[in-house]
Design a protein around this motif. Structure first.
Motif, PDB file in Angstrom:
ATOM      1  N   ARG A 128      -1.531 -27.493 -30.609  1.00 39.10           N
ATOM      2  CA  ARG A 128      -1.278 -28.873 -30.199  1.00 39.10           C
ATOM      3  C   ARG A 128       0.045 -29.386 -30.760  1.00 39.10           C
ATOM      4  O   ARG A 128       0.797 -30.058 -30.066  1.00 39.10           O
ATOM      5  CB  ARG A 128      -2.433 -29.779 -30.607  1.00 39.10           C
ATOM      6  CG  ARG A 128      -3.700 -29.525 -29.796  1.00 39.10           C
ATOM      7  CD  ARG A 128      -4.801 -30.488 -30.140  1.00 39.10           C
ATOM      8  NE  ARG A 128      -4.426 -31.867 -29.892  1.00 39.10           N
ATOM      9  CZ  ARG A 128      -4.452 -32.450 -28.695  1.00 39.10           C
ATOM     10  NH1 ARG A 128      -4.807 -31.754 -27.632  1.00 39.10           N
ATOM     11  NH2 ARG A 128      -4.112 -33.710 -28.553  1.00 39.10           N
ATOM     12  N   LYS A 129       0.332 -29.068 -32.007  1.00 38.74           N
ATOM     13  CA  LYS A 129       1.593 -29.536 -32.608  1.00 38.74           C
ATOM     14  C   LYS A 129       2.778 -28.788 -32.019  1.00 38.74           C
ATOM     15  O   LYS A 129       3.856 -29.357 -31.839  1.00 38.74           O
ATOM     16  CB  LYS A 129       1.566 -29.404 -34.136  1.00 38.74           C
ATOM     17  CG  LYS A 129       0.503 -30.262 -34.799  1.00 38.74           C
ATOM     18  CD  LYS A 129       0.567 -31.702 -34.317  1.00 38.74           C
ATOM     19  CE  LYS A 129      -0.632 -32.504 -34.754  1.00 38.74           C
ATOM     20  NZ  LYS A 129      -0.696 -33.838 -34.166  1.00 38.74           N
ATOM     21  N   SER A 130       2.598 -27.526 -31.682  1.00 35.29           N
ATOM     22  CA  SER A 130       3.665 -26.759 -31.022  1.00 35.29           C
ATOM     23  C   SER A 130       3.954 -27.343 -29.643  1.00 35.29           C
ATOM     24  O   SER A 130       5.105 -27.330 -29.187  1.00 35.29           O
ATOM     25  CB  SER A 130       3.271 -25.295 -30.886  1.00 35.29           C
ATOM     26  OG  SER A 130       3.110 -24.711 -32.144  1.00 35.29           O
ATOM     27  N   ALA A 131       2.927 -27.839 -28.987  1.00 39.66           N
ATOM     28  CA  ALA A 131       3.110 -28.460 -27.673  1.00 39.66           C
ATOM     29  C   ALA A 131       3.978 -29.707 -27.786  1.00 39.66           C
ATOM     30  O   ALA A 131       4.845 -29.958 -26.938  1.00 39.66           O
ATOM     31  CB  ALA A 131       1.765 -28.792 -27.048  1.00 39.66           C
ATOM     32  N   HIS A 132       3.759 -30.512 -28.853  1.00 39.46           N
ATOM     33  CA  HIS A 132       4.599 -31.690 -29.068  1.00 39.46           C
ATOM     34  C   HIS A 132       6.059 -31.279 -29.179  1.00 39.46           C
ATOM     35  O   HIS A 132       6.939 -31.837 -28.514  1.00 39.46           O
ATOM     36  CB  HIS A 132       4.204 -32.410 -30.360  1.00 39.46           C
ATOM     37  CG  HIS A 132       3.077 -33.365 -30.190  1.00 39.46           C
ATOM     38  ND1 HIS A 132       3.264 -34.661 -29.764  1.00 39.46           N
ATOM     39  CD2 HIS A 132       1.752 -33.231 -30.410  1.00 39.46           C
ATOM     40  CE1 HIS A 132       2.100 -35.268 -29.721  1.00 39.46           C
ATOM     41  NE2 HIS A 132       1.156 -34.420 -30.102  1.00 39.46           N
TER      42      HIS A 132
END
Length: 176
Positions: free
Chosen positions: A86-90
């Motif tokens: 999820r943080k990589s997606a940001h």
């Protein structure tokens, strides 16, 4: 002979270039050609801020996939992987957004300008703040200044990649 065939049209048939000039498809304005990818990506980012892409919904799908790939995956391991994805997606979505914004700001011009890149970076950072404000109004989402910071770091990374790309781009040497 014309008197014998009064129904004939005395004008000659038009040639192909005349027809093409009349029926040419409307041209897309240059600003729209430059900006449509960034506008489309802004819509993608907005849609990812809805309930559909909340941690609960993405966790279900990702859980099925990961547990199928790695049956021995513990809940703690899954939570860590889910968080990192999820943080990589940001980071990734704003990295791409900044590149597309630079393309829009640059338009049909070539090369690198600090003003173009700072404008793209500023727009991406501003949109990340607005995105987090939007998430504050979605029941299953939470607004986070850290997520906005992570978004801005992704945009800044794109800024750096663009700078390096144009700075170290190999230009063909003129042939004498």
């Amino acid at each position: 002979m014309a008197e014998l065939q009064p129904w004939r049209n005395p004008r000659p048939a038009p040639h192909l270039p005349e027809i093409q000039a009349r029926w040419r498809a409307p041209r897309v304005p240059a600003w729209l050609r430059a900006w449509w990818p960034a506008l489309f990506w802004a819509g993608v980012i907005f849609s990812m801020s809805t309930d559909t892409f909340s941690a609960e919904h993405t966790g279900r799908l990702l859980g099925l996939i990961l547990r199928w790939l790695v049956p021995s995956l513990t809940e703690d391991q899954f939570s860590t992987i889910h968080y990192l994805i999820r943080k990589s997606a940001h980071f990734t979505e704003y990295f791409i957004f900044c590149l597309l914004l630079y393309r829009g700001v640059r338009g049909g011009r070539k090369g690198w300008r600090w003003t173009w890149s700072i404008a793209a970076l500023s727009c991406a950072a501003g949109y990340s703040v607005l995105d987090e404000i939007h998430q504050a109004f979605v029941a299953s989402r939470t607004a986070s200044a850290y997520d906005s910071l992570l978004d801005s770091i992704g945009a800044f990374a794109a800024f750096g990649v663009l700078w390096m790309w144009f700075r170290f781009q190999i230009r063909p040497t003129p042939v004498s």
